[in-house]
Design a protein around this motif. Structure first.
Motif, mmCIF file in Angstrom:
data_model
loop_
_atom_site.group_PDB
_atom_site.id
_atom_site.type_symbol
_atom_site.label_atom_id
_atom_site.label_comp_id
_atom_site.label_asym_id
_atom_site.label_seq_id
_atom_site.Cartn_x
_atom_site.Cartn_y
_atom_site.Cartn_z
ATOM 1 N N TYR A 51 44.508 3.097 -26.948
ATOM 2 C CA TYR A 51 43.040 4.219 -28.177
ATOM 3 C C TYR A 51 42.780 5.006 -27.235
ATOM 4 O O TYR A 51 42.444 5.069 -26.039
ATOM 5 C CB TYR A 51 42.624 3.005 -28.801
ATOM 6 N N THR A 52 42.903 6.373 -28.421
ATOM 7 C CA THR A 52 42.226 7.395 -27.634
ATOM 8 C C THR A 52 40.405 7.850 -28.517
ATOM 9 O O THR A 52 40.291 8.745 -27.820
ATOM 10 C CB THR A 52 43.385 8.616 -28.190
ATOM 11 N N LEU A 56 35.717 2.866 -31.411
ATOM 12 C CA LEU A 56 36.389 1.723 -32.504
ATOM 13 C C LEU A 56 36.329 0.675 -33.148
ATOM 14 O O LEU A 56 35.304 -0.220 -32.582
ATOM 15 C CB LEU A 56 37.106 1.785 -31.589
ATOM 16 N N ARG A 57 35.594 1.264 -33.898
ATOM 17 C CA ARG A 57 34.699 0.164 -34.967
ATOM 18 C C ARG A 57 33.412 -0.127 -34.663
ATOM 19 O O ARG A 57 33.197 -1.602 -34.177
ATOM 20 C CB ARG A 57 35.624 -0.842 -35.636
ATOM 21 N N TYR A 64 32.765 -1.411 -22.035
ATOM 22 C CA TYR A 64 33.667 -2.013 -21.795
ATOM 23 C C TYR A 64 33.869 -2.842 -21.207
ATOM 24 O O TYR A 64 33.940 -4.232 -20.876
ATOM 25 C CB TYR A 64 34.909 -1.778 -22.063
ATOM 26 N N ALA A 65 32.812 -1.602 -19.237
ATOM 27 C CA ALA A 65 32.950 -3.171 -18.645
ATOM 28 C C ALA A 65 32.466 -3.539 -18.640
ATOM 29 O O ALA A 65 32.144 -5.667 -17.541
ATOM 30 C CB ALA A 65 32.590 -2.002 -17.628
ATOM 31 N N HIS A 315 42.569 -5.479 -30.974
ATOM 32 C CA HIS A 315 41.687 -4.543 -30.715
ATOM 33 C C HIS A 315 40.420 -4.288 -30.005
ATOM 34 O O HIS A 315 40.351 -5.943 -29.418
ATOM 35 C CB HIS A 315 41.791 -4.187 -32.321
ATOM 36 N N PRO A 316 40.449 -3.660 -29.269
ATOM 37 C CA PRO A 316 39.061 -3.204 -28.779
ATOM 38 C C PRO A 316 37.444 -3.580 -29.407
ATOM 39 O O PRO A 316 36.648 -4.881 -29.082
ATOM 40 C CB PRO A 316 38.789 -2.314 -28.303
ATOM 41 N N ALA A 317 37.856 -3.807 -30.783
ATOM 42 C CA ALA A 317 36.707 -4.446 -31.574
ATOM 43 C C ALA A 317 36.905 -6.093 -31.506
ATOM 44 O O ALA A 317 35.911 -6.320 -31.759
ATOM 45 C CB ALA A 317 36.454 -3.320 -33.490
ATOM 46 N N ALA A 318 38.146 -6.279 -32.269
ATOM 47 C CA ALA A 318 38.050 -7.700 -32.764
ATOM 48 C C ALA A 318 37.569 -8.231 -30.667
ATOM 49 O O ALA A 318 36.809 -9.110 -31.126
ATOM 50 C CB ALA A 318 39.214 -8.450 -32.639
#
Ligand code: SAM
Ligand code: SF4
Length: 407
Positions: A51-52, A56-57, A64-65, A315-318
């Protein structure tokens, strides 16, 4: 949109593994894959789970880390509860996406969490993929300091009009620079190339091989361009704006790569991979091909432990939501029965240089061997000695060979 995940059984919210996983895991090497699902821009041909956007939501790239480190702790708990002893990781691989889009401190803290949790084998291979325009010397020195041993650059081509069709943003002149910096930092270097891009001539490919070899990398991967459904490139081809890659030209390009790489001292060891000696093979990828255990951390990452295979929400948000709730991010899983494991083993090990024993084939597969030798797809001498090994032509048609061996 990135491609869809397979459909299978739902995974339990606590991620608990069935008891069968512990029995099948004894004596297997253990690898850790960390998926970093971010890129600065999406290349037109790519359908990886990436994803760019920075956010994200509500899921922020800067968080992230920490989420990945929480999944590492969960992985340790799940393996312990399944009765699987801690094993030092023999390989760690950061892939993406573009892992090097994160600050080096993030990659360092994720790697340290792996090391603090499981430890590393003394000669462990620790790799990150990198986009040539997302690293500099300082960054690569920080990776070496953190314990990385190897970096794999997405070079793809040395020819500007080919890079333009692929929508790669890096300047090809950067390749010699980043390779020099990686060497200065003490890291092994691998280069990824793609052949068969629409508009790429045989001479263009030859020039890219020359440029790659001039850098004297330790390892080269050369992939035939796959036109993935749902990508921008697939739509451009459908609309007739760019031509479909030509199969015969791609085959000639593969043969040129093999000849050029062999002449320069690189041995092929998997259909798309060559190394400057066995010590420079990608142990992590070999682990996938020979069926070792690995835990995949991150959105959409796949794992395999003792015949149980599962995959995380995409998905990164999920993913962030599951991790924040203290749940496993696993979305679905399947437990492979003995027959599926045998077929998969044939499927994966056919692709590697060492091949596999003919005795492991079902009787229909053994019957197919004579025809494969007659079609010059399988090496006759190796078959006489009881092993399936692909010829050069066999490597080009590896998927068809596997079908004939497993039908
Ligand atoms: C995750 S990317 C590598 C790291 C970084 N994101 C980059 O592209 O520089 C992994 C590799 O997969 C290969 N790849 C991706 N999509 C492909 C496709 N459709 N066909 C063939 N190779 C592909 C490219 O060679 C790419 O370098
Ligand atoms: S940089 Fe790599 S992962 Fe990202 S879109 Fe391009 S090929 Fe895919």
């Amino acid at each position: 949109m990135p491609s869809a995940l397979p459909i299978a059984d739902p995974a339990p919210l606590d991620g608990a593994l069935p008891a069968s996983a512990a029995l099948a895991s004894v004596d297997r090497n253990f690898g850790v894959y960390l998926h970093v699902p971010f890129c600065r821009v999406r290349c037109g041909y790519c359908d990886f789970n990436t994803y760019t956007s920075d956010e994200l939501r509500g899921a922020k790239r800067t968080d992230y880390a920490g989420q990945a480190i929480t999944e590492i702790a969960l992985a340790d708990r799940v393996l312990h509860d399944a009765g699987i002893d801690r094993r030092p990781a023999s390989t760690v691989f950061f892939g993406g996406g573009t892992p090097t889009l994160l600050p080096a401190t993030d990659l360092t803290s994720m790697l340290h969490a792996v090391v603090d949790t499981w430890g590393l084998q003394p000669d462990a291979e620790v790799t990150t993929e990198a986009n040539p325009d997302s690293v500099d010397l300082e960054y690569l020195l920080a990776l070496k300091e953190a314990g990385f041993t190897r970096v794999s650059f997405g070079m793809q081509s040395a020819v500007p009009h080919v890079l333009a069709v692929l929508e790669r943003t890096h300047d090809p002149a950067r390749i010699p620079l980043v390779v020099r910096w990686a060497r200065e930092a003490g890291l092994q270097v691998s280069l990824d190339l793609i052949y068969g891009t629409p508009g790429e001539s045989f001479e263009d490919w030859s020039a890219s091989l020359d440029q790659a070899l001039a850098q004297q990398p330790d390892h080269i991967s050369a992939y035939a361009l796959i036109i993935e459904d749902g990508t921008k490139l697939a739509a451009q081809i459908r609309r007739g704006e760019v031509a479909m890659p030509d199969d015969d030209l791609q085959a000639d390009m593969y043969e040129l790569a093999d000849a050029r790489l062999a002449a320069a001292g690189y041995e092929w060891y998997e259909v798309s991979n060559w190394a400057r000696g066995a010590q420079f093979r990608s142990d992590h990828n070999l682990g996938y091909w020979v069926g070792h255990d690995w835990w995949g951390i991150g959105p959409g990452a796949h794992s395999h432990v003792g015949g149980v295979r599962w995959w995380n929400v995409k998905h990164p948000a999920a993913y962030a939501d599951r991790i924040a709730a203290g749940h496993s991010p696993a979305a679905g899983r399947e437990t492979l029965d003995a027959e599926t494991r045998r077929v998969e083993s044939v499927l994966l090990r056919t692709r590697v240089r060492e091949g596999f024993p003919i005795g492991e084939l079902a009787s229909s597969g053994r019957t197919a061997v004579a025809g494969l030798i007659a079609d010059e797809l399988v090496d006759a001498r190796a078959a006489l000695a009881g092993r399936i090994e692909l010829t050069l032509r066999g490597r080009l048609l590896a998927d068809a060979v596997v079908r004939r061996l497993t039908d």
